[in-house]
Design an enzyme around this catalytic site. Structure first.
Site, short mmCIF file in Angstrom:
data_model
loop_
_atom_site.label_atom_id
_atom_site.label_comp_id
_atom_site.label_asym_id
_atom_site.label_seq_id
_atom_site.Cartn_x
_atom_site.Cartn_y
_atom_site.Cartn_z
N VAL A 16 0.83 -1.21 0.00
CA VAL A 16 0.00 0.00 0.00
C VAL A 16 0.87 1.27 0.00
CG1 VAL A 16 -1.80 1.28 1.22
CG2 VAL A 16 -1.87 -1.22 1.17
N LYS B 38 -6.91 -1.66 9.88
CA LYS B 38 -8.21 -2.05 10.47
C LYS B 38 -8.05 -2.72 11.83
CE LYS B 38 -7.63 -5.57 7.24
NZ LYS B 38 -7.17 -5.03 6.01
N GLU C 268 -10.42 5.81 5.87
CA GLU C 268 -11.25 5.25 4.79
C GLU C 268 -10.72 3.90 4.29
OE1 GLU C 268 -14.21 6.85 3.12
OE2 GLU C 268 -14.20 4.69 2.86
N ILE D 222 -13.50 1.43 -2.01
CA ILE D 222 -14.92 1.82 -1.94
C ILE D 222 -15.07 2.91 -0.87
CG2 ILE D 222 -17.27 1.00 -1.57
CD1 ILE D 222 -16.27 -1.83 -2.13
N ASP E 79 -10.77 -10.67 9.93
CA ASP E 79 -10.57 -9.49 9.09
C ASP E 79 -11.92 -8.80 8.83
OD1 ASP E 79 -8.77 -8.08 6.82
OD2 ASP E 79 -10.72 -8.60 5.95
N LYS F 95 -13.43 -4.97 10.12
CA LYS F 95 -14.02 -3.97 9.22
C LYS F 95 -15.46 -3.65 9.62
CE LYS F 95 -11.18 -5.52 5.37
NZ LYS F 95 -11.13 -6.52 4.30
N GLY G 61 -5.83 -4.41 -2.50
CA GLY G 61 -4.89 -4.10 -3.57
C GLY G 61 -4.17 -2.79 -3.29
#
Ligand code: NAP
Length: 430
Positions: free
Chosen positions: A16, A106, A130, A137, A202, A206, A303
């Protein structure tokens, strides 16, 4: 307006982080036009400073966190290292120093979010996250801004792409759980250690974050019971399909008589439900509210570039777009020309009513050939003393198509005005 310079310190430069560096450098002009700030990158904290990273200036790399956290020249901190320790300490330090922080973490947010938000509040700065749920998204922005007044009643999500990919393949190709996992790993959808994906942790992290925002509540990770897909068999997926259901790993958060419930578990979703159609590694979140009805957001949930897109959006939200707003400021003009409609490329469907004479199709085909348009499919159907000719063309330039259609319409064998429809598909931009 001349843009002020804002320096960004980065904690982490892996999948990232590297994508963030590249996205900021690629979009520097757009960000400056929108916000009035020119971003400058660095320093960047990593463990191994000697490893080359594409698109990243090696002189910015450091293994000393103080270079990012204690440098008064660093105006904003982006955390993309992951994990709880030492990320928690680093974020606390940045926020206490009054620096705005953007994070994709997260695990940390779902456990320590309230504490970190309190520090941010006390220090008069911002914590944005975000990218911590559903990557590209913009679900958190939609919940906290666009739907702030909509009174959300339920958030139902497919928030883990790895397991959604596996379940899709178990249903589609009858793969066993182990084969689906191996395939997901081969394609890079699953981490080498996929435990938190397949056991539901995971997704639970979220959902804790999304429920906290949606219901203006404090929902810690520990308050979210979760089950994963690790005990699910291809047999159950197949039997569910026979009964008209698709198995999905759903996060379900609801407001029930003023209380919040959040859980994650494999769920049988009726085939016609819009979440049933979400396949592969995509994520989707269905938001149900009193005043705005049902809104579904769908897209890539992981991604590097996808997650970086959410991080850049958070950076822009912190900088603010009011100074150089895209719509209200002449500086927003990037000088891009508008393409004339005749130059747009699209695929086309054409229906012709023709006299049933030999050579009609050859005449039509040669006109399209002369206009550099190629035919993908032809269907001919008898129609009284004539024929109905249906052609699907490969993508071509609209101006040429219109010219070809005019010439075809003028052929003696063509009876009515040709019907032209555009076909959505690869290779077109219309
Ligand atoms: N990958 C995704 O698709 C995705 C999507 C959404 C959210 N996220 C979140 O984004 C964060 C980063 O994920 P990633 O996939 O980019 O991870 P990654 O590829 O493993 O990168 C982690 C980076 O942090 C650095 N780092 C880790 N621990 C460190 C420490 N103690 N001191 C200094 N540097 C340290 C690593 O340094 P080295 O390079 O030297 O090892 C590496 O550059 C995580 O919170 C993850 O949950 C990821």
């Amino acid at each position: 307006m001349s843009a002020g310079v804002t320096r960004i310190g980065l904690l982490g430069c892996g999948t990232v982080g590297g994508a963030v560096v590249r996205a900021l450098s690629r979009n520097g002009d757009t960000i400056a036009r929108a916000s009035g700030h020119r971003l400058e990158m660095g320093p960047i904290l990593v463990r191994d400073v000697s490893r080359p990273r594409p698109g990243v200036d090696p002189s910015l790399l450091t293994d000393d966190p103080a270079r990012v956290l204690d440098d008064p020249g660093v105006a904003m901190v982006v955390e993309v290292m992951g994990g709880l320790d030492p990320a928690l300490d680093y974020l606390r330090r940045a926020l206490e120093a009054g620096k705005p922080v953007v994070t994709a973490n997260k695990q940390l947010l779902s456990r320590e979010g309230p504490r970190l938000l309190e520090i941010a509040e006390r220090s008069g700065t911002e914590l944005r996250f975000e990218a911590s749920a559903c990557a590209a998204i913009p679900v958190i922005k939609v919940l906290r801004e666009s739907l702030l007044a909509a009174e959300i009643q339920a958030v139902t999500g497919i928030v883990n792409g790895t397991t959604n990919y596996m379940l899709t393949e178990m249903a589609r190709a009858g793969l066993s759980y182990d084969d689906a996992l191996a395939q997901a790993q081969e394609l890079g959808y699953a981490e080498p250690d996929p435990t938190e994906d397949v056991n539901g942790a995971d997704a639970a992290a979220k959902m804790a974050i999304l429920a906290s925002i949606a219901f203006h509540a404090r929902v810690p990770f520990d308050a979210v019971p979760y089950e994963g897909i690790d005990t699910l068999t291809a047999e159950d997926v197949g039997l569910a399909a026979e009964l008209g259901f698709v198995v999905k790993l759903l996060g379900i958060a609801r407001l029930v008589n003023g209380s919040v419930t959040v859980r994650v578990h494999p769920t049988l979703v009726p085939e016609g439900h819009r979440l049933a159609a979400v396949s592969g590694a995509d994520n989707a979140v269905l938001l149900e509210s009193d005043t705005a009805g049902e809104i579904m957001l769908l897209g890539p949930g992981a991604g590097g570039p996808e997650t970086a897109s959410a991080i850049v959006a958070d950076i822009l939200s912190i900088l603010g777009t009011h100074r150089g707003s895209f719509l209200h400021n002449a500086l927003a003009d990037a000088g891009r020309p508008v393409l004339p409609p005749a130059e747009v490329t699209s695929a086309f469907y054409l229906r012709l009513s023709v006299a049933d004479r030999p050579g009609v199709l050859a005449n039509v085909a040669s006109i399209f050939g002369e206009e550099q348009l190629s035919i993908r499919t032809v269907v001919q159907k008898g129609e009284g003393d004539g024929a109905r000719l249906v052609l699907v063309l490969h993508p071509g330039v609209e101006g040429r198509l219109l010219s070809a259609v005019g010439r075809v319409a003028a052929l003696a064998e063509v009876r009515d005005r040709p019907v032209v429809l555009r076909v959505l598909g690869s290779g077109d931009d219309g």
